[in-house]
Motif scaffolding. Structure first.
Motif, PDB file in Angstrom:
ATOM      1  N   SER A  25       0.832  -1.209   0.000  1.00 27.36           N
ATOM      2  CA  SER A  25       0.000   0.000   0.000  1.00 27.36           C
ATOM      3  C   SER A  25       0.864   1.256   0.000  1.00 27.36           C
ATOM      4  O   SER A  25       0.438   2.306  -0.454  1.00 27.36           O
ATOM      5  N   ARG A  26       2.093   1.144   0.509  1.00 30.55           N
ATOM      6  CA  ARG A  26       2.987   2.300   0.532  1.00 30.55           C
ATOM      7  C   ARG A  26       3.954   2.308  -0.651  1.00 30.55           C
ATOM      8  O   ARG A  26       4.801   3.197  -0.739  1.00 30.55           O
ATOM      9  N   GLY A  27       3.854   1.307  -1.532  1.00 31.88           N
ATOM     10  CA  GLY A  27       4.748   1.247  -2.691  1.00 31.88           C
ATOM     11  C   GLY A  27       6.214   1.170  -2.316  1.00 31.88           C
ATOM     12  O   GLY A  27       7.068   1.808  -2.933  1.00 31.88           O
ATOM     13  N   LEU A  28       6.527   0.373  -1.289  1.00 30.90           N
ATOM     14  CA  LEU A  28       7.894   0.356  -0.763  1.00 30.90           C
ATOM     15  C   LEU A  28       8.799  -0.696  -1.395  1.00 30.90           C
ATOM     16  O   LEU A  28       9.991  -0.719  -1.121  1.00 30.90           O
ATOM     17  N   SER A  29       8.232  -1.579  -2.206  1.00 30.43           N
ATOM     18  CA  SER A  29       9.051  -2.640  -2.791  1.00 30.43           C
ATOM     19  C   SER A  29       8.608  -2.877  -4.222  1.00 30.43           C
ATOM     20  O   SER A  29       7.482  -2.566  -4.603  1.00 30.43           O
ATOM     21  N   SER A  30       9.543  -3.411  -5.038  1.00 27.79           N
ATOM     22  CA  SER A  30       9.155  -3.714  -6.418  1.00 27.79           C
ATOM     23  C   SER A  30       8.369  -5.017  -6.485  1.00 27.79           C
ATOM     24  O   SER A  30       7.540  -5.207  -7.364  1.00 27.79           O
ATOM     25  N   LYS A  31       8.633  -5.909  -5.542  1.00 32.00           N
ATOM     26  CA  LYS A  31       7.919  -7.197  -5.549  1.00 32.00           C
ATOM     27  C   LYS A  31       7.871  -7.765  -4.135  1.00 32.00           C
ATOM     28  O   LYS A  31       8.867  -7.725  -3.427  1.00 32.00           O
ATOM     29  N   VAL A  32       6.695  -8.267  -3.747  1.00 34.40           N
ATOM     30  CA  VAL A  32       6.574  -8.966  -2.466  1.00 34.40           C
ATOM     31  C   VAL A  32       6.296 -10.437  -2.755  1.00 34.40           C
ATOM     32  O   VAL A  32       5.284 -10.782  -3.364  1.00 34.40           O
ATOM     33  N   VAL A  33       7.240 -11.291  -2.342  1.00 29.52           N
ATOM     34  CA  VAL A  33       7.102 -12.738  -2.542  1.00 29.52           C
ATOM     35  C   VAL A  33       6.660 -13.361  -1.225  1.00 29.52           C
ATOM     36  O   VAL A  33       7.262 -13.106  -0.183  1.00 29.52           O
ATOM     37  N   ALA A  45      -3.448 -14.978   0.718  1.00 34.91           N
ATOM     38  CA  ALA A  45      -2.620 -13.775   0.915  1.00 34.91           C
ATOM     39  C   ALA A  45      -2.548 -12.969  -0.381  1.00 34.91           C
ATOM     40  O   ALA A  45      -2.573 -11.741  -0.365  1.00 34.91           O
ATOM     41  N   ARG A  46      -2.467 -13.672  -1.515  1.00 32.87           N
ATOM     42  CA  ARG A  46      -2.402 -12.966  -2.799  1.00 32.87           C
ATOM     43  C   ARG A  46      -3.733 -12.292  -3.098  1.00 32.87           C
ATOM     44  O   ARG A  46      -3.792 -11.147  -3.533  1.00 32.87           O
ATOM     45  N   ARG A  47      -4.812 -13.005  -2.827  1.00 31.98           N
ATOM     46  CA  ARG A  47      -6.149 -12.450  -3.048  1.00 31.98           C
ATOM     47  C   ARG A  47      -6.371 -11.189  -2.206  1.00 31.98           C
ATOM     48  O   ARG A  47      -7.017 -10.242  -2.645  1.00 31.98           O
ATOM     49  N   LEU A  48      -5.825 -11.220  -0.983  1.00 33.87           N
ATOM     50  CA  LEU A  48      -5.998 -10.072  -0.073  1.00 33.87           C
ATOM     51  C   LEU A  48      -5.076  -8.906  -0.419  1.00 33.87           C
ATOM     52  O   LEU A  48      -5.160  -7.844   0.192  1.00 33.87           O
ATOM     53  N   GLY A  49      -4.158  -9.129  -1.373  1.00 31.10           N
ATOM     54  CA  GLY A  49      -3.240  -8.052  -1.751  1.00 31.10           C
ATOM     55  C   GLY A  49      -2.022  -7.942  -0.859  1.00 31.10           C
ATOM     56  O   GLY A  49      -1.325  -6.928  -0.876  1.00 31.10           O
ATOM     57  N   ALA A  50      -1.748  -8.997  -0.063  1.00 31.47           N
ATOM     58  CA  ALA A  50      -0.608  -8.940   0.853  1.00 31.47           C
ATOM     59  C   ALA A  50       0.698  -9.318   0.158  1.00 31.47           C
ATOM     60  O   ALA A  50       1.775  -8.943   0.616  1.00 31.47           O
ATOM     61  N   ILE A  51       0.614 -10.086  -0.935  1.00 29.83           N
ATOM     62  CA  ILE A  51       1.829 -10.474  -1.677  1.00 29.83           C
ATOM     63  C   ILE A  51       1.555 -10.365  -3.181  1.00 29.83           C
ATOM     64  O   ILE A  51       0.403 -10.394  -3.618  1.00 29.83           O
ATOM     65  N   ALA A 132      -3.683 -14.535   7.501  1.00 29.97           N
ATOM     66  CA  ALA A 132      -3.563 -13.377   6.619  1.00 29.97           C
ATOM     67  C   ALA A 132      -4.861 -12.573   6.560  1.00 29.97           C
ATOM     68  O   ALA A 132      -4.847 -11.357   6.375  1.00 29.97           O
ATOM     69  N   SER A 133      -5.993 -13.239   6.765  1.00 32.49           N
ATOM     70  CA  SER A 133      -7.282 -12.541   6.668  1.00 32.49           C
ATOM     71  C   SER A 133      -7.435 -11.488   7.773  1.00 32.49           C
ATOM     72  O   SER A 133      -8.249 -10.577   7.656  1.00 32.49           O
ATOM     73  N   ALA A 134      -6.666 -11.623   8.847  1.00 32.76           N
ATOM     74  CA  ALA A 134      -6.726 -10.623   9.925  1.00 32.76           C
ATOM     75  C   ALA A 134      -5.692  -9.509   9.722  1.00 32.76           C
ATOM     76  O   ALA A 134      -5.581  -8.601  10.547  1.00 32.76           O
ATOM     77  N   SER A 135      -4.948  -9.574   8.614  1.00 30.34           N
ATOM     78  CA  SER A 135      -3.886  -8.595   8.354  1.00 30.34           C
ATOM     79  C   SER A 135      -4.434  -7.181   8.208  1.00 30.34           C
ATOM     80  O   SER A 135      -5.568  -6.993   7.780  1.00 30.34           O
ATOM     81  N   ARG A 136      -3.579  -6.198   8.547  1.00 34.19           N
ATOM     82  CA  ARG A 136      -3.947  -4.789   8.396  1.00 34.19           C
ATOM     83  C   ARG A 136      -2.722  -4.008   7.952  1.00 34.19           C
ATOM     84  O   ARG A 136      -1.648  -4.138   8.547  1.00 34.19           O
ATOM     85  N   ALA A 137      -2.896  -3.165   6.954  1.00 34.63           N
ATOM     86  CA  ALA A 137      -1.771  -2.368   6.438  1.00 34.63           C
ATOM     87  C   ALA A 137      -1.228  -1.414   7.501  1.00 34.63           C
ATOM     88  O   ALA A 137      -0.075  -1.008   7.441  1.00 34.63           O
TER      89      ALA A 137
END
Lengths: 288, 288
Positions: A25-33, A45-51, A132-137
């Motif tokens: 959400s902060r655009g801090l990395s080129s890729k999150v694996v 996790a991918r569906r939620l936008g975490a990776i 992951a479903s409980a994750s928060r940015a």
């Protein structure tokens, strides 16, 4: 501009997922694996936008990575660090999110390659919820992340770890691993242990007569059982010493009750109230 | 249309103030009289809209009243009921908001006039905050109010007390006074005692490393000291038995830690988690 290149999150649960959401959400990395053993959890996790991408093979996950954040249970972190160090590029920063530090740091430092890449961390943030479903940015926003470097930690890894966690919104507190484990035994492991003991002695049939004091005092008792058994056993001496202090103060309360000593009870209460009122949450803010 | 005529609130703190706000915002009474010894506190309650008029003389306060709600500390409630019964009109309903019941009911029932007017109550709602300024018109909304009538309580007073508390938004649970005190020792007095003991053993210097588990587990430790010393000493036997149960479970946890028994710790945690997950808040709702 992306500041951290490719970031690998090892273990995409509440903490790992929140790191991914914060980075993206902060655009801090080129890729999150995201790395894990369970494809279903990685998909979520991918569906939620975490990776951005998922990997179930560690060599593939860390290939070309700049940062690896180990968010597995405390009993697995050191071993994961050793494997990541062996497979990752020389420039890799390895950091972690374990709730205990001394044992992990001791184990990682036995391996010169892992040691040259690693700066241990503990974000003081969480939830009784799991996955992951409980994750928060914003999970780390304004929260303390304890860094526990030693004399053997390369300075550039301390600096990079500090930048990494600060970029997620956290404030850095640097502390020696053993001091960290002693302090956290009191500030986190003890409250979790006490919440669970309390929830275990209040009969279910009386719950309709429970209210806010019960709700809050037992909230974290609904956290994952394996997670907490793991943390307790990574720090048993310090936790037992905290439990000993707790028991002695409980005995004082019980003695005052037995004696019907109103002034003594008021004084004991006032002493604790006074400490509690110095607690600021979030760090730096006023008492909630 | 006003349903309760003139209501006298004896002791205008958090609970009394919230009763006043609820009555006035719902238009449930023709007049709310606040009685207390401190004119400044009564002025504040009037400014906040919790009462229509203030009285520092009890005879004046209860003159022509239909309902008197006693919201003083538990150690003063019985005595206040006796005085109100002696001064008030025959039709008066006297109810209270004390956190313990057996001793109060026993004392009030010794006086035939007070007994003929009284139905004891305990609204299971509150806050760690104190005073009329912390009052909320919705404090009782969806909350349980325990009524503890006995064979000596006139049926019409049970009915009127039930209507009174329900009109504030509460749900009624009828329970024997001794059973109430035993249940509340576990669901409320124990969590308060434990929160205070916990807050008292965590050194202030480590509070920057405390987070949500600490915050919630110790929240009620910042409640008023005199209030809780009073409640504990109105129910010492039941609270000491709850503390005994708590200590035994704490000892089991400590023994499992000493033995490094991960399965045992997980099982102990799971048992408590299972009970905690059956807690519904507010009553009838799902787990928070």
């Amino acid at each position: 501009l992306p500041r951290f290149g490719t970031v690998v999150i090892v273990g995409v649960g509440l903490i790992g997922g929140s790191i991914g959401l914060a980075l993206r959400s902060r655009g801090l990395s080129s890729k999150v694996v995201g790395f894990g053993r369970d494809p279903a959890k990685l998909d979520e996790a991918r569906r939620l936008g975490a990776i951005d991408v998922a990997a179930t093979d560690l060599a593939t996950a860390v290939d070309g990575a700049d940062v690896a954040v180990v968010c597995t249970p405390v009993s697995k972190i050191a071993q994961d660090c050793h494997r990541i160090a062996a497979l990752g590029p020389d420039r890799l920063l390895i950091t972690d999110a374990g709730s205990t530090k001394a044992e992990i740091v001791r184990s990682v430092e036995r391996d010169p390659r892992a040691r040259s890449m690693f700066c241990a961390a503990h974000p003081i943030a969480g939830s009784e919820k799991q996955g992951a479903s409980a994750s928060r940015a914003d999970l780390f926003d304004g929260r303390i992340v304890a860094l526990t470097p030693t004399d053997l930690t390369p300075e550039d890894r301390v600096r990079r770890a500090s930048e990494f966690w600060r970029s997620l919104g956290a404030k850095i507190l640097t502390i020696e691993p053993g001091d960290h484990d002693l302090a956290l035994a009191y500030t986190s492991h003890l409250p979790h242990a006490i919440a669970s003991v309390l929830a275990g002695v209040i009969p279910e049939r009386w719950l309709p007569l429970a209210a806010g004091a019960y709700r809050d005092a037992t909230r974290v008792a609904s956290a994952d059982k394996g997670l907490w058994a793991d943390i307790f056993l990574a720090n048993p001496q310090h936790l037992r010493s905290a439990l000993g202090d707790f028991r002695r103060r409980l005995d004082r309360l019980d003695a005052l009750l037995a004696a019907g000593d109103a002034d003594g009870l008021s004084a004991l209460w006032a002493e604790a109230k006074d400490i509690r009122e110095r607690f600021a949450w979030p760090p730096g803010d006023s008492n909630p």
